[in-house]
Design a protein around this motif. Sequence first.
Motif, PDB file in Angstrom:
ATOM      1  N   ASN A   1       0.796  -1.222   0.000  1.00 21.13           N
ATOM      2  CA  ASN A   1       0.000   0.000   0.000  1.00 21.13           C
ATOM      3  C   ASN A   1       0.834   1.280   0.000  1.00 21.13           C
ATOM      4  N   ASN A   2       2.065   1.203   0.512  1.00 21.68           N
ATOM      5  CA  ASN A   2       2.925   2.381   0.563  1.00 21.68           C
ATOM      6  C   ASN A   2       4.377   1.946   0.570  1.00 21.68           C
TER       7      ASN A   2
ATOM      8  N   ALA B   1      17.623   8.686  -6.823  1.00 18.85           N
ATOM      9  CA  ALA B   1      16.692   8.040  -5.901  1.00 18.85           C
ATOM     10  C   ALA B   1      15.834   9.068  -5.170  1.00 18.85           C
ATOM     11  N   THR B   2      16.438  10.184  -4.788  1.00 26.40           N
ATOM     12  CA  THR B   2      15.682  11.227  -4.105  1.00 26.40           C
ATOM     13  C   THR B   2      14.612  11.810  -5.018  1.00 26.40           C
TER      14      THR B   2
ATOM     15  N   SER C   1       9.006  12.589  -6.414  1.00 20.35           N
ATOM     16  CA  SER C   1       8.209  12.986  -7.577  1.00 20.35           C
ATOM     17  C   SER C   1       7.039  12.066  -7.865  1.00 20.35           C
ATOM     18  N   GLN C   2       6.950  10.927  -7.188  1.00 24.29           N
ATOM     19  CA  GLN C   2       5.855   9.996  -7.496  1.00 24.29           C
ATOM     20  C   GLN C   2       4.551  10.512  -6.909  1.00 24.29           C
TER      21      GLN C   2
ATOM     22  N   ASN D   1       5.729  -0.135 -11.842  1.00 24.27           N
ATOM     23  CA  ASN D   1       6.893  -0.170 -10.957  1.00 24.27           C
ATOM     24  C   ASN D   1       6.938   1.141 -10.188  1.00 24.27           C
ATOM     25  N   TRP D   2       6.447   1.129  -8.978  1.00 26.28           N
ATOM     26  CA  TRP D   2       6.371   2.343  -8.184  1.00 26.28           C
ATOM     27  C   TRP D   2       7.175   2.152  -6.896  1.00 26.28           C
ATOM     28  N   GLY D   3       7.401   3.253  -6.179  1.00 26.72           N
ATOM     29  CA  GLY D   3       8.102   3.187  -4.907  1.00 26.72           C
ATOM     30  C   GLY D   3       9.546   2.752  -5.070  1.00 26.72           C
TER      31      GLY D   3
END
Length: 606
Positions: free
Chosen positions: A190-191, A510-511, A516-517, A523-525
């Motif tokens: 979920n996160n 990476a930052t 920015s998401q 493909n997230w996180g």
Amino acid sequence: MLTNVVGRIFLLKNFRFSQNLNSNINPNLSLLRKWRNSANTVFSRRISLEAKKADQDGFVPFLEMMRCRRSEASKSVLVQVQSAQSYKELHSYCSTFGTVNNIFHYTAGGEQLHFLIVEFSKESEVQQLLTYSSHVNDFEGIPVQTNFLWFKASGRKSKLKQSKSIKLDIENGNCIPKEEDIREALRSCNNISEQISTLHNITTLNEVATRLRFLTARQVEMCLLGLFPNAIAYPFGSSVNGFGKMGCDLDLVLRLAGDKISGESRLVFHSKALNGYDRSISQRHMEVMGDLLQFFLPGCTQIRKILQARVPIIKYYQQLTDVECDLSMSNMSGVCMSDLLYMFGSIDERVRPLVFTIRKWAKEVGLTNSSPGRWITNFSMTLLVLAFLQQPDNCPPILPTFNTLIKNAGSKDKFVTEDGINCTFLRDIEKLKYKTTNTDNLESLLKQFCEFYSSFDFSTKAVCLNEAVSITKPEHSPLYIVNPLERGLNVSKNVSLEELEKFKYELRNATWILESQEKKTSNWGILEMFESKRKVYPSNSVIPSKQGRLMEVSKLFDDTEQTQESVIIKNENVEKEIQQIRTDTNQRIRNIGNNIRKVSRQKSRR
């Protein structure tokens, strides 16, 4: 008692892992569910009771955990069987020699070979079983006696009574999760904080993998029992420090005298005298150990003797336990370092998941490599994370400094290696009574880590865990990380300037990804972080000052008059700078021309 304590803690970990998967992962993912059931699930007949007791037992110090694991290995045998279903007949057979506490199953050789770990209640029961066991004929194999056996088929129908209530504690317990299964699990979270926890739970060493590493060490000890009855092969490194993942290598340091020291007895064993320390003698000893592994111990293959290194080692593969091994006979500082990392990882539950995620990211983007070279190692990356968690500037520190552990050490914590390295520090965190007030979640800590080191002054400062401050570099290595136990050594001396710049660049990438998401993609996180090797992000995505952290993404696309005016002003400034550069360049060209003409006139006069 100690055996039960460690067993309960590992059962609790597997129990919580199973709960997390059941609550966080889509139940329709049949492939992941199949892996979960086969690899890391402990049968529910003991879980609820043991999990409840594990909370009451509390922290187990590193040396006690090691003694307990070595005790488990000395009371266990590893048996090759025809299939997982052979456990019923094997249990009945082994029960004739004593009480069987646990049976664990795993596969090796591409799931073609099946093995069972059988743990008895007493070591004497194992000795009785080994005494009764037989060898193959001399012309078929070397008649060596170790804790590795195979269960041959009975010539006639077995008359052993098989209890129907007996069940395997773990089946297929050494299964390394596939990359696609890991990514499916992370996509279902979920996160980002949940992703970080899930990655740690899936990839960390489980109960069977841990037992296999101590059984591998036990085999080396049994090989030397005749001449060296007190010999101990100490596992160290990622296999025991709490930061090991499934499939990690096993580091061993062999101590021929073990923990036994000179006593008050008037009788002393005769022994070969050593006239001072001679490196060639150590190399010869290691060469003999390599020959023993190669010619006598079953399962030991791919023997490589690296004797010219600063620390001579024997690399080999134990195919029966499916473990890559590095054996040395150096001092105990490596074990003490494992103890220190084990403590840091146990102080706060966020430490190990954060380290696992950052090391996974570093591997995916090409910052670390399994072979030695000029790049950052996993050990250095772990120290960078621990040092960040000690910093008081960003937020209340999560970890204490190493000097705090030294100041709180008791009389029983004193230890100095034979090389004079002082490894004295507090080894029981419950006596430290340290509790952080930091409540940041894992996602926030991951962002802060990237920001902290993307703006860190590596050119003049060194990373130090002894005190939560950055110290001036004592030498000009691109990356300087102070060895906590040997403060005069730089553990990252191998890192080149190019690799350090690459590290800072990937931190900025990476930052940018984490900030920015705005909505989930395929493909997230942290998955997007792992893919950044194939993408390019703005090089100025990080703002050095702490107050502003990063700009909000929405501000980058703000169309207000103030933003437009600032852009116009910046453009005007850039044009002025360009014009000034052109003027300076033209003036330099004219000066060079004048000098050339002067030289020509002087030559013509001569």
